[in-house]
Motif scaffolding. Structure first.
Motif, PDB file in Angstrom:
ATOM      1  N   ASP A   1       0.818  -1.948   5.902  1.00 38.09           N
ATOM      2  CA  ASP A   1       1.673  -0.769   5.725  1.00 38.09           C
ATOM      3  C   ASP A   1       3.140  -1.197   5.596  1.00 38.09           C
ATOM      4  OD1 ASP A   1       2.770   1.748   5.723  1.00 38.09           O
ATOM      5  OD2 ASP A   1       1.777   2.427   7.546  1.00 38.09           O
ATOM      6  N   GLY A   2       3.739  -0.879   4.457  1.00 37.11           N
ATOM      7  CA  GLY A   2       5.159  -1.194   4.263  1.00 37.11           C
ATOM      8  C   GLY A   2       5.418  -2.084   3.059  1.00 37.11           C
ATOM      9  N   THR A   3       4.336  -2.476   2.377  1.00 39.85           N
ATOM     10  CA  THR A   3       4.455  -3.433   1.268  1.00 39.85           C
ATOM     11  C   THR A   3       5.453  -3.007   0.200  1.00 39.85           C
ATOM     12  OG1 THR A   3       2.104  -3.817   1.585  1.00 39.85           O
ATOM     13  CG2 THR A   3       3.097  -4.765  -0.406  1.00 39.85           C
TER      14      THR A   3
ATOM     15  N   HIS B   1      -2.980   7.844  -1.886  1.00 36.28           N
ATOM     16  CA  HIS B   1      -1.749   8.007  -1.093  1.00 36.28           C
ATOM     17  C   HIS B   1      -0.565   7.326  -1.780  1.00 36.28           C
ATOM     18  CE1 HIS B   1       0.961   8.257   2.297  1.00 36.28           C
ATOM     19  NE2 HIS B   1       1.064   6.937   2.339  1.00 36.28           N
ATOM     20  N   LYS B   2      -0.780   6.110  -2.247  1.00 35.30           N
ATOM     21  CA  LYS B   2       0.363   5.376  -2.838  1.00 35.30           C
ATOM     22  C   LYS B   2       0.855   6.032  -4.130  1.00 35.30           C
ATOM     23  CE  LYS B   2      -1.829   3.214  -6.309  1.00 35.30           C
ATOM     24  NZ  LYS B   2      -1.786   2.807  -7.597  1.00 35.30           N
ATOM     25  N   THR B   3      -0.005   6.774  -4.816  1.00 36.23           N
ATOM     26  CA  THR B   3       0.441   7.450  -6.043  1.00 36.23           C
ATOM     27  C   THR B   3       1.164   8.756  -5.714  1.00 36.23           C
ATOM     28  OG1 THR B   3      -1.554   6.571  -7.066  1.00 36.23           O
ATOM     29  CG2 THR B   3      -0.308   8.166  -8.350  1.00 36.23           C
TER      30      THR B   3
ATOM     31  N   VAL C   1      13.822  13.285  -1.823  1.00 29.57           N
ATOM     32  CA  VAL C   1      12.784  12.336  -2.257  1.00 29.57           C
ATOM     33  C   VAL C   1      11.682  12.267  -1.190  1.00 29.57           C
ATOM     34  CG1 VAL C   1      12.281   9.914  -2.804  1.00 29.57           C
ATOM     35  CG2 VAL C   1      14.363  10.989  -3.695  1.00 29.57           C
ATOM     36  N   THR C   2      12.076  12.133   0.073  1.00 28.16           N
ATOM     37  CA  THR C   2      11.081  12.085   1.151  1.00 28.16           C
ATOM     38  C   THR C   2      10.309  13.406   1.216  1.00 28.16           C
ATOM     39  OG1 THR C   2      12.734  10.785   2.343  1.00 28.16           O
ATOM     40  CG2 THR C   2      10.787  11.464   3.580  1.00 28.16           C
ATOM     41  N   MET C   3      11.049  14.521   1.061  1.00 29.18           N
ATOM     42  CA  MET C   3      10.375  15.826   1.168  1.00 29.18           C
ATOM     43  C   MET C   3       9.415  16.058  -0.002  1.00 29.18           C
ATOM     44  SD  MET C   3      11.292  16.628   4.054  1.00 29.18           S
ATOM     45  CE  MET C   3      10.129  17.991   4.079  1.00 29.18           C
TER      46      MET C   3
ATOM     47  N   ASN D   1       3.869  16.496  -1.908  1.00 26.36           N
ATOM     48  CA  ASN D   1       2.738  15.960  -2.680  1.00 26.36           C
ATOM     49  C   ASN D   1       1.544  15.678  -1.770  1.00 26.36           C
ATOM     50  OD1 ASN D   1       4.197  16.058  -5.002  1.00 26.36           O
ATOM     51  ND2 ASN D   1       4.459  13.838  -5.227  1.00 26.36           N
ATOM     52  N   MET D   2       1.830  15.155  -0.573  1.00 23.48           N
ATOM     53  CA  MET D   2       0.733  14.818   0.339  1.00 23.48           C
ATOM     54  C   MET D   2       0.011  16.081   0.835  1.00 23.48           C
ATOM     55  SD  MET D   2       2.362  11.749   2.698  1.00 23.48           S
ATOM     56  CE  MET D   2       0.965  11.673   3.837  1.00 23.48           C
ATOM     57  N   PHE D   3       0.782  17.103   1.225  1.00 17.93           N
ATOM     58  CA  PHE D   3       0.158  18.262   1.886  1.00 17.93           C
ATOM     59  C   PHE D   3      -0.275  19.342   0.892  1.00 17.93           C
ATOM     60  CE2 PHE D   3       0.353  17.566   6.439  1.00 17.93           C
ATOM     61  CZ  PHE D   3       1.130  16.424   6.489  1.00 17.93           C
TER      62      PHE D   3
HETATM   63  C1  HEM Z   1       2.391   3.462   0.992  1.00 19.20           C
HETATM   64  C2  HEM Z   1       0.044   4.256   5.150  1.00 19.20           C
HETATM   65  C3  HEM Z   1       2.429   8.442   5.702  1.00 19.20           C
HETATM   66  C4  HEM Z   1       5.255   7.194   1.989  1.00 19.20           C
HETATM   67  C5  HEM Z   1       1.521   3.339   2.048  1.00 19.20           C
HETATM   68  C6  HEM Z   1       0.541   2.295   2.182  1.00 19.20           C
HETATM   69  C7  HEM Z   1      -0.095   2.508   3.355  1.00 19.20           C
HETATM   70  C8  HEM Z   1       0.449   3.705   3.955  1.00 19.20           C
HETATM   71  C9  HEM Z   1      -1.193   1.660   3.973  1.00 19.20           C
HETATM   72  C10 HEM Z   1       0.293   1.171   1.158  1.00 19.20           C
HETATM   73  C11 HEM Z   1       1.112  -0.040   1.410  1.00 19.20           C
HETATM   74  C12 HEM Z   1       2.599   0.164   1.285  1.00 19.20           C
HETATM   75  O1  HEM Z   1       3.150   0.139   0.188  1.00 19.20           O
HETATM   76  O2  HEM Z   1       3.223   0.379   2.310  1.00 19.20           O
HETATM   77  C13 HEM Z   1       0.486   5.468   5.659  1.00 19.20           C
HETATM   78  C14 HEM Z   1      -0.052   6.109   6.837  1.00 19.20           C
HETATM   79  C15 HEM Z   1       0.615   7.288   6.985  1.00 19.20           C
HETATM   80  C16 HEM Z   1       1.579   7.386   5.899  1.00 19.20           C
HETATM   81  C17 HEM Z   1      -1.158   5.552   7.713  1.00 19.20           C
HETATM   82  C18 HEM Z   1       0.441   8.358   8.019  1.00 19.20           C
HETATM   83  C19 HEM Z   1      -0.742   8.810   8.353  1.00 19.20           C
HETATM   84  C20 HEM Z   1       3.396   8.472   4.742  1.00 19.20           C
HETATM   85  C21 HEM Z   1       4.362   9.518   4.582  1.00 19.20           C
HETATM   86  C22 HEM Z   1       5.159   9.161   3.526  1.00 19.20           C
HETATM   87  C23 HEM Z   1       4.680   7.901   3.031  1.00 19.20           C
HETATM   88  C24 HEM Z   1       4.453  10.779   5.452  1.00 19.20           C
HETATM   89  C25 HEM Z   1       6.335   9.863   2.905  1.00 19.20           C
HETATM   90  C26 HEM Z   1       6.962  10.893   3.383  1.00 19.20           C
HETATM   91  C27 HEM Z   1       4.714   6.072   1.416  1.00 19.20           C
HETATM   92  C28 HEM Z   1       5.313   5.395   0.274  1.00 19.20           C
HETATM   93  C29 HEM Z   1       4.460   4.334  -0.035  1.00 19.20           C
HETATM   94  C30 HEM Z   1       3.397   4.367   0.940  1.00 19.20           C
HETATM   95  C31 HEM Z   1       6.615   5.768  -0.433  1.00 19.20           C
HETATM   96  C32 HEM Z   1       4.634   3.331  -1.186  1.00 19.20           C
HETATM   97  C33 HEM Z   1       4.116   3.894  -2.481  1.00 19.20           C
HETATM   98  C34 HEM Z   1       4.256   2.884  -3.605  1.00 19.20           C
HETATM   99  O3  HEM Z   1       3.346   2.070  -3.794  1.00 19.20           O
HETATM  100  O4  HEM Z   1       5.288   2.916  -4.265  1.00 19.20           O
HETATM  101  N1  HEM Z   1       1.437   4.202   3.132  1.00 19.20           N
HETATM  102  N2  HEM Z   1       1.471   6.269   5.129  1.00 19.20           N
HETATM  103  N3  HEM Z   1       3.609   7.508   3.781  1.00 19.20           N
HETATM  104  N4  HEM Z   1       3.585   5.430   1.793  1.00 19.20           N
HETATM  105 FE1  HEM Z   1       2.485   5.876   3.418  1.00 19.20          FE
END
Ligand code: HEM
Length: 353
Positions: free
Chosen positions: A156-158, A229-231, A273-275, A280-282
């Motif tokens: 998470d965070g890549t 999720h990533k899209t 941007v965050t909102m 998109n998620m919900f």
């Molecule tokens: C990507 C997990 C909630 C924004 C990812 C990735 C994981 C992840 C595993 C793919 C690796 C990465 O690029 O970091 C989670 C989990 C969440 C969560 C477990 C909560 C249950 C959110 C929320 C947001 C968010 C609430 C935004 C408001 C993003 C973004 C990416 C990302 C911007 C990168 C997308 C890209 O590839 O450009 N998340 N996330 N995430 N997540 Fe989440």
């Protein structure tokens, strides 16, 4: 912007971009009503650096840091008359199936370090100093889990921005010159249903996230309309350029209580941007096709805060001088702009929020 004004309100950012740490504390508190409480909050928040040094100096190698965020209602009490352009209360986001709640909180302290005792000590000193001026709304201790994985087992965070991109994504610049060096931060505490997640195959989990689990390789979306999720969290501007945010999510939990999950924290120069990501998620994109991560992740909290630059943070102990400086900066910027009309958004905040 004149150099005189720049000197009065330096734009050095708080440690928003602190490196990923092994431990973190996410502390959200509400401020009590009344002038005494407000005076205490002013004093503690503007002087938080001293507490940080008191604890952090005992082990400089553990990189103790603390970012302070201020919610809109408290902002309007602390700095009446001028506020960051986008600062708003976190709105409840209702999808057909899942809801992102908006929960109380006036101040966020995001404390990070390589040692849990340093995080503990700083939090303790901050709360001691604030005393009855605040009520704790949520306190979550996060920890780093294996190779930067969340409790769903994915790295998470890549996709976080790095280098110059990090500054451009997370730190306010010319868009709101009075608040340059600041940032908007959104937090949401997600509680996972790990047995339910574990009942999916690894391939199904990978489809939900959009990356492979072991090697962390990005995948194309494979189901029509249903984005990963990533899209859903990839946002582009009108020119097709990607707009990033800076995340420092942390796993948290106590297995004995059965409560565990991911504490989401995202810093951005543009709150919208965050909102948009959360919408998109919900709600889904297209609507109805919401993020399947939510079927196993319940959002338990939701809050938005403004992270002022260090200069503005320190200035909170002298609000009249601060308001004057901020107004002057905004006026300078609008007189430089091609049209004097329409760029006073966020100013003269009165009676709302
Ligand atoms: C990507 C997990 C909630 C924004 C990812 C990735 C994981 C992840 C595993 C793919 C690796 C990465 O690029 O970091 C989670 C989990 C969440 C969560 C477990 C909560 C249950 C959110 C929320 C947001 C968010 C609430 C935004 C408001 C993003 C973004 C990416 C990302 C911007 C990168 C997308 C890209 O590839 O450009 N998340 N996330 N995430 N997540 Fe989440």
């Amino acid at each position: 912007m004149s150099s005189e004004h720049r000197d009065r309100v330096p734009i050095d950012a708080q440690s928003v971009d602190a490196p990923l740490s092994r431990f973190a504390v996410f502390l959200v508190v509400s401020a009590a009503e009344g002038d005494d409480a407000l005076a205490t909050v002013r004093e503690v928040v503007s002087g938080v650096d001293d507490l940080l040094k008191t604890v952090g100096f005992r082990d400089l190698g553990s990189h103790l840091s603390c970012v302070v965020g201020i919610g809109r209602r408290l902002w309007d009490r602390l700095v009446p008359g001028i506020r960051p352009v986008e600062l708003e209360v976190f709105p409840t986001v209702r999808g057909d199936v899942h809801t992102a709640p908006s929960t109380p909180g006036d101040l966020l302290f995001h404390i990070r370090a390589e040692r849990v005792d340093l995080c503990f000590e700083l939090e303790r000193l901050i709360l001691d100093a604030l005393g009855s001026a605040v009520r704790v709304e949520d306190e979550t201790q996060g920890f780093r889990y294996f190779d930067v994985r969340d409790l769903l087992g994915f790295v998470d965070g890549t996709a976080n921005p790095i280098g110059d991109e990090l500054q451009a994504s997370a730190i306010i610049g010319d868009d709101d010159p009075a608040f340059a060096g600041g940032s908007y931060v959104v937090v949401q505490k997600y509680v996972h249903d790990l047995p339910e997640w574990g009942s999916l195959t690894v391939e199904e989990q990978e489809t939900v996230i959009g990356r492979t689990k072991l090697e962390n390789i990005e995948l194309d979306d494979s189901v029509e309309n249903q984005k990963a999720h990533k899209t859903l969290t990839t946002i582009n501007d009108d020119n097709g350029d990607e707009l990033d945010i800076l995340r420092d999510n942390m796993p948290f939990g106590t297995p004995g209580s059965g409560e565990m999950g991911t504490y989401f924290i995202g810093y951005s120069a543009r709150l919208w941007v965050t909102m948009k990501m959360i919408d998109n998620m919900f709600i889904g994109d297209p609507p109805g096709f919401y993020d399947k991560i939510l079927d196993v992740s319940r959002a338990a909290t939701g809050g938005t805060f403004f992270v002022p630059s260090n200069g503005v943070l320190h200035g909170l102990d002298d609000p009249d001088a601060l308001v004057e400086s901020l107004r002057a900066l905004r006026e300078d910027a609008s007189s430089d702009a091609p049209s004097p009309m329409g760029d006073d958004a966020g100013e003269e905040s009165k009676g709302d929020g």
